[in-house]
Design a protein around this motif. Structure first.
Motif, mmCIF file in Angstrom:
data_model
loop_
_atom_site.group_PDB
_atom_site.id
_atom_site.type_symbol
_atom_site.label_atom_id
_atom_site.label_comp_id
_atom_site.label_asym_id
_atom_site.label_seq_id
_atom_site.Cartn_x
_atom_site.Cartn_y
_atom_site.Cartn_z
ATOM 1 N N GLY A 365 0.842 -1.189 0.000
ATOM 2 C CA GLY A 365 0.000 0.000 0.000
ATOM 3 C C GLY A 365 0.877 1.239 0.000
ATOM 4 O O GLY A 365 2.043 1.189 -0.431
ATOM 5 N N PRO A 366 0.379 2.368 0.481
ATOM 6 C CA PRO A 366 1.196 3.575 0.540
ATOM 7 C C PRO A 366 2.384 3.409 1.480
ATOM 8 O O PRO A 366 2.313 2.679 2.476
ATOM 9 C CB PRO A 366 0.213 4.643 1.047
ATOM 10 C CG PRO A 366 -0.879 3.876 1.714
ATOM 11 C CD PRO A 366 -1.002 2.592 0.963
ATOM 12 N N ILE A 367 3.477 4.103 1.178
ATOM 13 C CA ILE A 367 4.687 3.980 1.989
ATOM 14 C C ILE A 367 4.459 4.498 3.399
ATOM 15 O O ILE A 367 5.189 4.134 4.335
ATOM 16 C CB ILE A 367 5.856 4.737 1.320
ATOM 17 C CG1 ILE A 367 7.197 4.351 1.957
ATOM 18 C CG2 ILE A 367 5.631 6.239 1.373
ATOM 19 C CD1 ILE A 367 7.597 2.925 1.753
ATOM 20 N N SER A 368 3.424 5.304 3.606
ATOM 21 C CA SER A 368 3.104 5.819 4.937
ATOM 22 C C SER A 368 2.682 4.706 5.893
ATOM 23 O O SER A 368 2.569 4.934 7.101
ATOM 24 C CB SER A 368 2.001 6.874 4.849
ATOM 25 O OG SER A 368 0.832 6.330 4.257
ATOM 26 N N MET A 369 2.465 3.489 5.363
ATOM 27 C CA MET A 369 2.194 2.344 6.236
ATOM 28 C C MET A 369 3.378 2.072 7.169
ATOM 29 O O MET A 369 3.222 1.445 8.215
ATOM 30 C CB MET A 369 1.887 1.110 5.402
ATOM 31 C CG MET A 369 0.612 1.204 4.578
ATOM 32 S SD MET A 369 0.364 -0.244 3.510
ATOM 33 C CE MET A 369 0.131 -1.527 4.733
ATOM 34 N N LEU A 370 4.565 2.542 6.776
ATOM 35 C CA LEU A 370 5.761 2.384 7.603
ATOM 36 C C LEU A 370 5.997 3.590 8.502
ATOM 37 O O LEU A 370 7.055 3.691 9.132
ATOM 38 C CB LEU A 370 6.990 2.150 6.709
ATOM 39 C CG LEU A 370 6.987 0.859 5.899
ATOM 40 C CD1 LEU A 370 8.213 0.772 5.020
ATOM 41 C CD2 LEU A 370 6.913 -0.358 6.818
ATOM 42 N N GLY A 371 5.036 4.503 8.562
ATOM 43 C CA GLY A 371 5.155 5.683 9.408
ATOM 44 C C GLY A 371 5.139 6.956 8.586
ATOM 45 O O GLY A 371 5.450 6.956 7.388
ATOM 46 N N GLN A 372 4.766 8.054 9.235
ATOM 47 C CA GLN A 372 4.720 9.338 8.539
ATOM 48 C C GLN A 372 6.114 9.800 8.124
ATOM 49 O O GLN A 372 6.280 10.495 7.127
ATOM 50 C CB GLN A 372 4.061 10.389 9.434
ATOM 51 C CG GLN A 372 2.583 10.118 9.705
ATOM 52 C CD GLN A 372 1.766 10.039 8.420
ATOM 53 O OE1 GLN A 372 1.912 10.877 7.525
ATOM 54 N NE2 GLN A 372 0.904 9.029 8.326
ATOM 55 N N THR A 373 7.120 9.429 8.911
ATOM 56 C CA THR A 373 8.516 9.679 8.537
ATOM 57 C C THR A 373 9.090 8.400 7.953
ATOM 58 O O THR A 373 8.933 7.323 8.525
ATOM 59 C CB THR A 373 9.342 10.119 9.760
ATOM 60 O OG1 THR A 373 8.767 11.301 10.316
ATOM 61 C CG2 THR A 373 10.786 10.398 9.372
ATOM 62 N N ALA A 374 9.740 8.527 6.815
ATOM 63 C CA ALA A 374 10.292 7.342 6.145
ATOM 64 C C ALA A 374 11.263 6.620 7.067
ATOM 65 O O ALA A 374 12.046 7.257 7.786
ATOM 66 C CB ALA A 374 11.002 7.756 4.859
ATOM 67 N N PRO A 375 11.245 5.287 7.073
ATOM 68 C CA PRO A 375 12.192 4.543 7.922
ATOM 69 C C PRO A 375 13.630 4.762 7.468
ATOM 70 O O PRO A 375 13.891 5.067 6.295
ATOM 71 C CB PRO A 375 11.768 3.083 7.738
ATOM 72 C CG PRO A 375 11.048 3.050 6.433
ATOM 73 C CD PRO A 375 10.371 4.379 6.293
ATOM 74 N N SER A 376 14.553 4.639 8.392
ATOM 75 C CA SER A 376 15.974 4.638 8.050
ATOM 76 C C SER A 376 16.465 3.195 8.035
ATOM 77 O O SER A 376 15.763 2.290 8.508
ATOM 78 C CB SER A 376 16.778 5.472 9.052
ATOM 79 O OG SER A 376 16.664 4.913 10.355
ATOM 80 N N ILE A 377 17.638 2.973 7.497
ATOM 81 C CA ILE A 377 18.194 1.623 7.452
ATOM 82 C C ILE A 377 19.635 1.651 7.942
ATOM 83 O O ILE A 377 20.288 2.696 7.988
ATOM 84 C CB ILE A 377 18.135 1.011 6.037
ATOM 85 C CG1 ILE A 377 19.044 1.788 5.076
ATOM 86 C CG2 ILE A 377 16.712 0.952 5.520
ATOM 87 C CD1 ILE A 377 19.226 1.103 3.727
ATOM 88 N N GLU A 378 20.124 0.487 8.313
ATOM 89 C CA GLU A 378 21.543 0.248 8.563
ATOM 90 C C GLU A 378 21.907 -1.029 7.827
ATOM 91 O O GLU A 378 21.104 -1.969 7.762
ATOM 92 C CB GLU A 378 21.821 0.105 10.059
ATOM 93 C CG GLU A 378 21.506 1.343 10.887
ATOM 94 C CD GLU A 378 21.560 1.062 12.372
ATOM 95 O OE1 GLU A 378 22.650 0.711 12.863
ATOM 96 O OE2 GLU A 378 20.504 1.160 13.035
ATOM 97 N N VAL A 379 23.091 -1.064 7.251
ATOM 98 C CA VAL A 379 23.536 -2.252 6.527
ATOM 99 C C VAL A 379 24.838 -2.752 7.145
ATOM 100 O O VAL A 379 25.602 -1.986 7.738
ATOM 101 C CB VAL A 379 23.732 -1.955 5.025
ATOM 102 C CG1 VAL A 379 22.400 -1.625 4.370
ATOM 103 C CG2 VAL A 379 24.724 -0.815 4.802
ATOM 104 N N ALA A 380 25.068 -4.048 7.010
ATOM 105 C CA ALA A 380 26.267 -4.656 7.585
ATOM 106 C C ALA A 380 26.964 -5.515 6.549
ATOM 107 O O ALA A 380 26.333 -6.061 5.635
ATOM 108 C CB ALA A 380 25.911 -5.499 8.811
ATOM 109 N N SER A 381 28.269 -5.612 6.703
ATOM 110 C CA SER A 381 29.074 -6.443 5.815
ATOM 111 C C SER A 381 30.018 -7.297 6.647
ATOM 112 O O SER A 381 30.458 -6.889 7.727
ATOM 113 C CB SER A 381 29.881 -5.557 4.851
ATOM 114 O OG SER A 381 30.630 -6.344 3.946
ATOM 115 N N MET A 382 30.317 -8.484 6.155
ATOM 116 C CA MET A 382 31.243 -9.385 6.831
ATOM 117 C C MET A 382 32.670 -9.036 6.424
ATOM 118 O O MET A 382 33.015 -9.092 5.244
ATOM 119 C CB MET A 382 30.917 -10.833 6.452
ATOM 120 C CG MET A 382 31.798 -11.872 7.114
ATOM 121 S SD MET A 382 31.225 -13.560 6.787
ATOM 122 C CE MET A 382 31.396 -13.672 4.994
ATOM 123 N N PRO A 383 33.515 -8.626 7.367
ATOM 124 C CA PRO A 383 34.881 -8.240 7.015
ATOM 125 C C PRO A 383 35.664 -9.418 6.440
ATOM 126 O O PRO A 383 35.456 -10.572 6.828
ATOM 127 C CB PRO A 383 35.484 -7.791 8.346
ATOM 128 C CG PRO A 383 34.329 -7.565 9.250
ATOM 129 C CD PRO A 383 33.255 -8.501 8.800
#
Length: 492
Positions: A365-383
């Protein structure tokens, strides 16, 4: 003399018509980067886990441009650990669980105040165990899990609960080799079982981060909110060398959003092994499709290796179709729910270890389903981990990003004669820190964006000066021809 002068002008004209050379992004990148290595012990071999912040300024995604040097600047031989390119060998084993619930004295099972009486078999496994206070069984019990007979490094524990279990169950995990001295594995784990209108959300696995303890202890933060565990299955990695812990990026905010999706930039050239979605509002839940944008370049961007948890949870290899511009990486339910005994949040997602330039979170549905403020993300990598020979004086240094033809990685069996894959590598610890100027994800993205724009601008300027030089050369040649024609006419 006139002929010589004319030849000289002709040479000048030819030089003017040569295109000028401006510094391109690739030229800037070829200068390379360098950081000091801190080594401990006398060696001769050292193990170094490379920070994932090395990727954005590396010349190649497989880090073939990495070099090690000693204090004199001489190249030092090194090799990548072999487990990184081999398929992980994972074994699933049932483990015995022992509930511990002291009557009337909850503090007896606190991690710092755990006093146990136990009896072991000849192979070290538990025959029985109890606290020194009276015991009852059932829900609310802290538990000891016997993993003494499970070989390898512990990746995760999968729990089977009573069918009536429902709610949020926060807990901590400790490990021990003797049931007397305990070390923490994680203090902020969750078991989640939510049911509503026929739908169910479950999180029944606990990360064990490659631990090698013989016993595990599950301690429920709230005794009244604990559950009865019917059985436990332990997934373990059957290799001597355990991958280094994942390294997480700073928080990344969306750069653009549409009606039903948001896009996020990713660190340049960095493998994507895990994703964390941070919802801005509580009591938010929505189905999310995660997709990745592949780099538009010819270099192979398929993963060199997969994190063991990705192999374990997905039971499949990464997509082999590199022709698709966008790849679907996961379809999940992202949630952040406020409950009476805490906040339930969706778990981190295991990714395929490939290279992507952007991630997209798309809702049904609309992206606002994830909140009025867009979600942030964090990403990880295996050294990635390497072993180098400490030849010459320290301090040693790590260099990368330059195109060198010598000093590349050796096979581990060449670097360490007599080494066999089933053996653990005996090496001292070495560490390196990437300069702060290279750590910011945004700064790196802007740097290469700026370099790209500068390269385009320099090419545009090169074209302008090239046409100007050609025009000047043609005018000069025309003048020389006119002068020569007049001279010949006067001679006649």
């Amino acid at each position: 003399m006139k002929i010589i002068q004319r030849c000289g002008w002709l040479g000048v004209a030819m030089l003017l018509m040569q295109p000028s050379h401006a510094l391109s992004a690739q030229d800037v990148k070829s200068t390379g980067q360098q950081a000091t290595i801190r080594s401990q012990g006398s060696g001769p071999f050292f193990r170094l886990n490379l920070p994932v912040t090395i990727y954005p300024t590396a010349s190649h995604v497989d880090l073939r441009d990495v070099r090690i040097r000693n204090a004199s600047g001489d190249l030092v031989p090194y090799a990548w650990l072999q487990h990184e390119t081999a398929a992980p060998q994972i074994l699933s084993s049932a483990a015995t669980i022992y509930p511990l619930t002291p009557r009337g004295n909850r503090s007896a099972t606190e991690a710092s105040n755990l006093s146990l009486e136990f009896k072991q078999n000849s192979d070290g496994s538990l025959l029985r165990i109890q606290t020194k206070t009276a015991l009852t069984t059932g829900a609310g019990a802290d538990s000891i899990i016997d993993v003494s007979q499970i070989k390898g490094s512990l990746l995760q524990a999968r729990l089977e609960l009573d069918e009536h279990a429902e709610g949020l169950f926060p807990l901590s995990i400790d490990a021990s080799d003797d049931l007397q001295h305990w070390r923490g594995i994680s203090s902020d784990e969750q078991i989640v079982v939510l049911k509503r209108q026929g739908a169910k959300i479950e999180k029944l696995s606990l990360d064990l981060y490659g631990n090698r303890g013989k016993f595990l202890r599950l301690h429920w933060h709230d005794a009244t909110a604990a559950i009865s565990i019917k059985s436990v299955t332990i997934d373990s990695l059957q290799q001597n060398e355990v991958p280094a812990p994942l390294q997480w990026s700073p928080v990344i905010k969306a750069t653009s959003c549409s009606e039903n999706y948001c896009d996020y930039p990713l660190p340049v050239n960095t493998p994507l092994d895990s994703l964390r979605i941070n919802l801005s509002e509580t009591n938010t839940l929505a189905s999310v499709t995660v997709s990745g944008q592949r780099p538009a370049r010819s270099e192979d961007v398929r993963p060199l290796r997969h994190h063991p948890l990705y192999v374990l949870r997905h039971k499949r290899a990464a997509a082999e179709n590199n022709s698709a511009a966008r790849t679907i990486l996961a379809q999940t339910v992202s949630y952040r729910l406020s409950l009476s005994n805490g906040e339930a949040r969706s778990e981190n997602l295991s990714m395929d270890g490939a290279i992507y330039t952007h991630l997209r979170l798309q809702t049904q549905g609309p992206i606002s389903m994830l909140g009025q403020t867009a979600p942030s993300i964090e990403v990880a990598s295996m050294p990635r981990s390497l072993i180098f020979l400490g030849r010459g004086a320290s301090p040693f240094s790590l260099s990368w990003g330059a195109d060198e033809t010598t000093g590349g990685a050796l096979a581990l069996s060449t670097l360490m004669p007599g080494y066999q894959s089933e053996q653990a590598v005996n090496a001292e610890v070495a560490t390196v820190e990437i300069p702060l100027a290279l750590i910011s994800v945004t700064a790196i993205a802007e740097k290469y964006k700026t370099l790209g724009e500068a390269e385009k601008l320099s090419k545009s300027e090169n074209k302008f000066w090239l046409w100007a030089a050609l025009a000047a050369g043609l005018l000069l040649l025309a003048g020389m021809a006119w002068s020569l024609f007049n001279s010949m006419k006067k001679t006649e």
